[in-house]
Design a protein around this motif. Structure first.
Motif, short mmCIF file in Angstrom:
data_model
loop_
_atom_site.label_atom_id
_atom_site.label_comp_id
_atom_site.label_asym_id
_atom_site.label_seq_id
_atom_site.Cartn_x
_atom_site.Cartn_y
_atom_site.Cartn_z
N GLU A 191 -1.68 -98.73 -8.82
CA GLU A 191 -1.16 -98.77 -7.53
C GLU A 191 0.36 -97.89 -7.57
OE1 GLU A 191 -1.57 -102.10 -5.03
OE2 GLU A 191 -3.45 -102.87 -6.16
N VAL A 192 0.32 -96.81 -6.92
CA VAL A 192 1.62 -95.94 -6.96
C VAL A 192 2.39 -96.48 -5.61
CG1 VAL A 192 2.92 -94.33 -6.88
CG2 VAL A 192 0.22 -94.59 -8.15
N LYS A 193 3.43 -97.51 -5.66
CA LYS A 193 3.74 -97.85 -4.04
C LYS A 193 5.20 -97.09 -3.81
CE LYS A 193 1.85 -101.97 -5.66
NZ LYS A 193 1.75 -103.61 -5.98
N TYR A 194 5.50 -96.71 -2.31
CA TYR A 194 6.89 -95.80 -2.82
C TYR A 194 7.92 -95.64 -1.46
CZ TYR A 194 3.85 -91.81 -1.72
OH TYR A 194 2.65 -91.37 -0.70
N ASN A 195 8.60 -95.73 -1.32
CA ASN A 195 9.14 -95.02 0.00
C ASN A 195 9.68 -94.17 0.33
OD1 ASN A 195 9.42 -98.12 0.69
ND2 ASN A 195 11.26 -98.37 0.30
N GLY A 196 9.12 -93.42 1.61
CA GLY A 196 9.28 -91.65 1.55
C GLY A 196 8.85 -90.72 0.94
N PHE A 197 8.82 -90.31 -0.53
CA PHE A 197 8.62 -89.26 -1.11
C PHE A 197 8.77 -89.93 -2.54
CE2 PHE A 197 12.74 -88.69 -0.76
CZ PHE A 197 12.93 -87.80 -2.20
N LEU A 198 7.39 -89.10 -3.25
CA LEU A 198 7.41 -89.61 -4.70
C LEU A 198 7.94 -88.15 -5.68
CD1 LEU A 198 3.38 -90.39 -5.48
CD2 LEU A 198 5.63 -91.57 -6.23
N LEU A 199 8.52 -89.40 -6.56
CA LEU A 199 9.17 -88.20 -6.89
C LEU A 199 8.80 -87.40 -8.24
CD1 LEU A 199 12.49 -90.65 -8.66
CD2 LEU A 199 12.93 -89.38 -7.17
N SER A 200 8.93 -86.24 -8.32
CA SER A 200 8.34 -84.56 -8.79
C SER A 200 7.86 -85.37 -9.91
CB SER A 200 9.22 -83.27 -8.50
OG SER A 200 10.35 -83.79 -9.53
N TYR A 201 8.44 -86.12 -11.36
CA TYR A 201 7.74 -85.87 -12.59
C TYR A 201 6.86 -87.03 -12.08
CZ TYR A 201 11.38 -90.05 -12.97
OH TYR A 201 11.41 -91.58 -12.42
N ILE A 202 6.83 -88.03 -11.21
CA ILE A 202 6.46 -89.28 -11.22
C ILE A 202 4.70 -88.52 -11.12
CG2 ILE A 202 5.53 -91.39 -10.21
CD1 ILE A 202 8.45 -92.03 -10.62
N ARG A 203 5.02 -87.79 -9.58
CA ARG A 203 4.28 -87.15 -8.99
C ARG A 203 3.06 -85.91 -9.99
NH1 ARG A 203 6.31 -83.48 -6.42
NH2 ARG A 203 6.95 -84.78 -4.90
N GLU A 204 3.56 -85.82 -10.89
CA GLU A 204 3.32 -85.14 -11.87
C GLU A 204 2.29 -86.24 -13.33
OE1 GLU A 204 5.97 -82.63 -13.46
OE2 GLU A 204 6.66 -81.22 -11.96
N LEU A 205 2.61 -86.24 -13.51
CA LEU A 205 2.36 -87.68 -13.99
C LEU A 205 1.20 -88.48 -13.12
CD1 LEU A 205 3.13 -89.61 -16.76
CD2 LEU A 205 1.91 -91.02 -14.70
N ILE A 206 1.03 -88.15 -11.73
CA ILE A 206 0.36 -88.85 -11.45
C ILE A 206 -1.78 -88.11 -11.39
CG2 ILE A 206 -0.93 -89.90 -9.36
CD1 ILE A 206 0.76 -91.90 -11.41
N ASN A 207 -0.62 -87.32 -11.29
CA ASN A 207 -1.79 -85.81 -10.77
C ASN A 207 -2.88 -85.25 -11.88
OD1 ASN A 207 -0.69 -85.44 -8.75
ND2 ASN A 207 0.50 -83.97 -8.82
#
Length: 231
Positions: A191-207
């Protein structure tokens, strides 16, 4: 009363992906102080109406819905958290109330009047909802969670595994409940929980995860055994 509102994304991943992602996150994020080697224990008792309204609305993908639960982290502890999670479009709002152990036990017995002891509008709302909606205990779910935190944007990433449940006993504070696995132990819920937007380095890891986003509810998984005989 504590309140948070955020977006949540869920993925079903393998044990191998859990280990790999967990190792990568250890290098860049803060570990939850309760993590330990393989995470910490979470146990929740879920309530639902006599006609299983919350279960049905989740299964049918109703845009605005809720679930009510009592959550604890240590059966020998002296408190539990009464929580209401509400799905509102793309956001999840969660409100929580810390309850004394004795009062939490009364809730498991459907004695909702103990909520009126708490000087909190949220407690009064729960009293009204649970009484008027004829809520009763439905299932207990327990699992291990490993969590990571990014202070920026209040990002929290969790891995839930070893998910078990019982629908036959609602003794929330019992140290040794007789529970059954709700699915393959080789699977983990990310589960990824966040407000507004994901930081790029976390988004890349999830991708990097070769999985599509999904809507998975540990409550609905736990109810799957008995509910197949209802519908």
């Amino acid at each position: 009363m504590e309140e948070v509102s955020r977006q949540e994304k869920k993925f079903l991943i393998s044990v191998e992906e859990f280990i790999r992602c967990s190792h990568q996150l250890e290098q860049v994020l803060i570990q939850d102080k309760h993590n330990g080697t393989d995470g910490y224990r979470i146990r929740s008792l879920y309530f639902d109406t006599l006609d299983n309204k919350d279960f049905v609305e989740k299964e049918e993908g109703i845009e605005t819905r809720k679930k009510i639960r009592l959550r604890l982290y240590d059966p020998s502890g002296d408190f539990a958290m009464l929580e209401m999670k509400q799905k509102q479009g793309m956001y999840q709002k969660k409100r929580s109330l810390r309850m004394e152990r004795e009062d939490a036990i009364e809730l498991t017995k459907e004695n909702y009047g103990v909520l009126l002891k708490y000087d909190s509008p949220f407690a009064a709302e729960c009293f009204g909802v649970m009484n008027c909606g004829c809520y009763i205990p439905r299932t207990i779910v327990e699992y291990k969670r490993k969590a990571f935190i990014a202070k920026e944007n209040r990002i929290r990433i969790t891995f839930d595994h070893n998910i078990e449940a019982t629908e036959s006993c609602f003794h929330l504070f019992d140290e040794h409940l007789n529970m059954y696995p709700v699915w393959d132990r080789a699977l983990t819920v990310l589960e990824v929980k966040y407000n507004g937007f994901l930081l790029s380095y976390i988004r890349e890891l999830i991708n990097q995860i070769s999985r599509s986003e999904l809507s998975v509810s540990k409550y609905c998984l736990a109810r799957s055994v008995s509910m197949r005989y209802v519908f």
